[in-house]
Design an enzyme around this catalytic site. Structure first.
Site, mmCIF file in Angstrom:
data_model
loop_
_atom_site.group_PDB
_atom_site.id
_atom_site.type_symbol
_atom_site.label_atom_id
_atom_site.label_comp_id
_atom_site.label_asym_id
_atom_site.label_seq_id
_atom_site.Cartn_x
_atom_site.Cartn_y
_atom_site.Cartn_z
ATOM 1 N N HIS A 61 0.859 -1.188 0.000
ATOM 2 C CA HIS A 61 0.000 0.000 0.000
ATOM 3 C C HIS A 61 0.896 1.239 0.000
ATOM 4 C CE1 HIS A 61 -3.825 -2.018 1.833
ATOM 5 N NE2 HIS A 61 -3.244 -2.786 0.930
ATOM 6 N N GLU A 63 0.883 3.869 1.866
ATOM 7 C CA GLU A 63 1.328 4.264 3.205
ATOM 8 C C GLU A 63 2.495 3.404 3.683
ATOM 9 O OE1 GLU A 63 -3.313 4.391 3.387
ATOM 10 O OE2 GLU A 63 -1.763 3.323 2.257
ATOM 11 N N CYS A 91 -6.246 1.959 5.723
ATOM 12 C CA CYS A 91 -6.872 0.724 6.181
ATOM 13 C C CYS A 91 -6.276 0.364 7.543
ATOM 14 C CB CYS A 91 -6.632 -0.396 5.167
ATOM 15 S SG CYS A 91 -4.906 -0.942 5.075
ATOM 16 N N CYS A 94 -2.457 -0.278 7.432
ATOM 17 C CA CYS A 94 -1.664 0.949 7.289
ATOM 18 C C CYS A 94 -1.741 1.813 8.543
ATOM 19 C CB CYS A 94 -2.120 1.723 6.062
ATOM 20 S SG CYS A 94 -1.747 0.840 4.526
#
Length: 159
Positions: A61, A63, A91, A94
Site C-alpha cells: 500500500h 502508506e 486501512c 496501514c
C-alpha cells in the site's frame, strides 16, 4: 478563519496534491489510485503509490511504501515528527504501521468507504477512535473521489 488556519489549509492541500499525483501514477501503472507522501518540517521526505498489483505484494500500500522508504532514507525506526498525507483513509494495516512508526498526524482525502464502493473488500472502522495522533479527513476529497471514479471502470471494481 485566521491567517494561520489559511496557511495550514494551503499546506495540507499542497501536500495532498502530491499524494494525488502519486495516485494518478499508480492508476497509470494499472493499480488502484492511492498515493501518499510523508512530510517532516514542511518538506516531503518520500512519496509513493499503491503497488499491490505491480509488485504482487498485498502489503504494498502507498502508506506502507512511504514508511519503509522514509525509515531507510532517514536511517530511523520512528517517524514521530512526520505527517502522512494519503488520498484514501488508511486501512487497518496501514493505520497500525503508522502507529508503530510513531507518525503523529494523518491527513486523508476520501474515506475508506469510498474505496469500499469500488473494491468491496475494505475493512472499515472509525480510525479516529483508535489512533492517538491527529487525523484530518476530507482534504481535496472531491479530487480524490473523481480519481476513484475514473479508476473504477478500468478495473471492473476489483483491486
Amino acid at each position: 478563519m485566521g491567517v494561520a488556519a489559511d496557511s495550514a489549509s494551503a499546506s495540507r492541500e499542497r501536500f495532498m496534491r502530491i499524494a494525488l499525483k502519486m495516485a494518478e501514477r499508480g492508476m497509470a501503472a494499472g493499480g488502484p489510485p492511492v498515493g501518499a507522501c510523508l512530510v517532516r518540517a514542511g518538506e516531503v521526505i518520500v512519496a509513493a503509490h499503491n503497488s499491490v498489483i505491480s509488485e504482487l505484494d498485498i502489503t504494498a500500500h502507498a502508506e506502507i511504501s512511504v514508511i519503509r522508504q522514509a525509515c531507510q532514507e532517514l536511517r530511523v525506526l520512528t517517524l514521530e515528527e512526520c505527517s502522512l498525507y494519503v488520498t484514501v483513509e488508511p486501512c487497518l494495516m496501514c493505520l497500525s504501521a503508522c502507529f508503530y512508526a510513531g507518525i503523529q498526524e494523518i491527513v486523508f482525502a476520501a474515506p475508506i468507504s469510498a474505496m469500499q464502493t469500488f473494491t468491496n473488500s475494505e475493512l472499515s472502522l472509525d480510525i479516529g477512535e483508535l489512533y492517538p495522533g491527529t487525523i484530518t479527513g476530507g482534504v481535496l476529497e472531491a479530487d480524490c473521489l473523481a480519481l476513484l471514479a475514473r479508476w473504477q471502470p478500468l478495473t471492473g471494481g476489483k483491486c
